[in-house]
Enzyme design. Sequence first.
Site, PDB file in Angstrom:
ATOM      1  N   ASP A  19       0.876  -1.162   0.000  1.00 30.09           N
ATOM      2  CA  ASP A  19       0.000   0.000   0.000  1.00 30.09           C
ATOM      3  C   ASP A  19       0.918   1.218   0.000  1.00 30.09           C
ATOM      4  O   ASP A  19       2.120   1.099   0.285  1.00 30.09           O
ATOM      5  CB  ASP A  19      -0.897  -0.013   1.239  1.00 30.09           C
ATOM      6  CG  ASP A  19      -1.765   1.228   1.353  1.00 30.09           C
ATOM      7  OD1 ASP A  19      -2.482   1.539   0.385  1.00 30.09           O
ATOM      8  OD2 ASP A  19      -1.690   1.897   2.398  1.00 30.09           O
ATOM      9  N   ASP A  21      -0.108   5.197   0.875  1.00 35.20           N
ATOM     10  CA  ASP A  21      -0.331   6.151   1.957  1.00 35.20           C
ATOM     11  C   ASP A  21      -0.330   5.433   3.293  1.00 35.20           C
ATOM     12  O   ASP A  21      -1.127   4.510   3.519  1.00 35.20           O
ATOM     13  CB  ASP A  21      -1.677   6.869   1.753  1.00 35.20           C
ATOM     14  CG  ASP A  21      -1.507   8.369   1.550  1.00 35.20           C
ATOM     15  OD1 ASP A  21      -0.420   8.880   1.842  1.00 35.20           O
ATOM     16  OD2 ASP A  21      -2.458   9.020   1.099  1.00 35.20           O
TER      17      ASP A  21
END
Length: 341
Positions: A19, A21
């Site tokens: 991922d 952020d």
Amino acid sequence: MSADAGGRLIDGYTLVVFDLDGVIYLIDRPIPGAVEAVARLHAEGRAVAYATNNASRRSSDVADLLTGMGVPARPEEVLTSAAASAELLRDRLPAGAPVLVVGAEALRAEVRAVGLTPVSRADEEPAAVVQGYGPQVGWAELAEASVAVRAGALWIATNTDRTLPSGRGPLPGNGALVAVLRTALERDPDVVVGKPESALFETAARRSDGGRTLVVGDRLDTDIEGARRAGLDSLLVLTGVSGVADLLAAEPKRRPTYVARDLAGLFDPASTVRVPGTADIAGWSVAQHDGTVELSGSGRPLDALAALCAAAWSASTPPRIRSAGADAGRALESFGLPAGG
């Protein structure tokens, strides 16, 4: 050699899917140690990919952003919910069909790139509404989407993240904006594309050439649940949205395979732990009584966390956590938990 055998976690996997952020960066600034961790993976010749629910940037923009931070990335390594949503619409609608876009310009660009026509008003008779996060999204755009959906347009949400991380703490994400329409329309979107749906991770895992894939994320409700739906192992890092209190209260579908404070856990066996552990592990013990879990002993805080997961996840309701002794109190405090429960 796998982490379970005492070796490096990374050695058990062919592909690492990150991922972004809360894992690699926070908004537009790299998280300490993340650039170095990805550089080390590249130096070892390991395959990486990036899967993000962020629909406000195109894959090429994300790759440029990462490269500018010191993480060389190619657009084909980046999987976004915006691009995936556009591809889904391409497969369902005739070429050139009008699509009402609620979100950032990047989402409009992805819709345009697959041969569909982005529009902004319900009176343009859109065949579908695609809704993604955009910092300028307001009432007017949501009102147009509401009218279009009521008129029969297909409603696609790029993702339903309730919040997004920021330097000031969690802020409203696309899920909060989807909830506005859900309330107004008294229905759910027809399709949600991004995590925790499994499509992004399944697409990434196909690049592992039959090897094992590890998903690394900071959110239990998107990254970890999505990995479990895709049948993949996962590592929760504590650099973003979900904290230890969330982990201990997590329902089974949101429980990771491993936990680390940050990406150092990929390489350093002392910086990661498999969860759950056992009630007695590496110098720590947990005891349960009257809805409370008491931690005692001393040792590595991550081992204490594994023991706490074992106790909390076996309880019928999330228990109160408290310490017995100074070392246990310091371990709890290091995870942002009150020592006194």
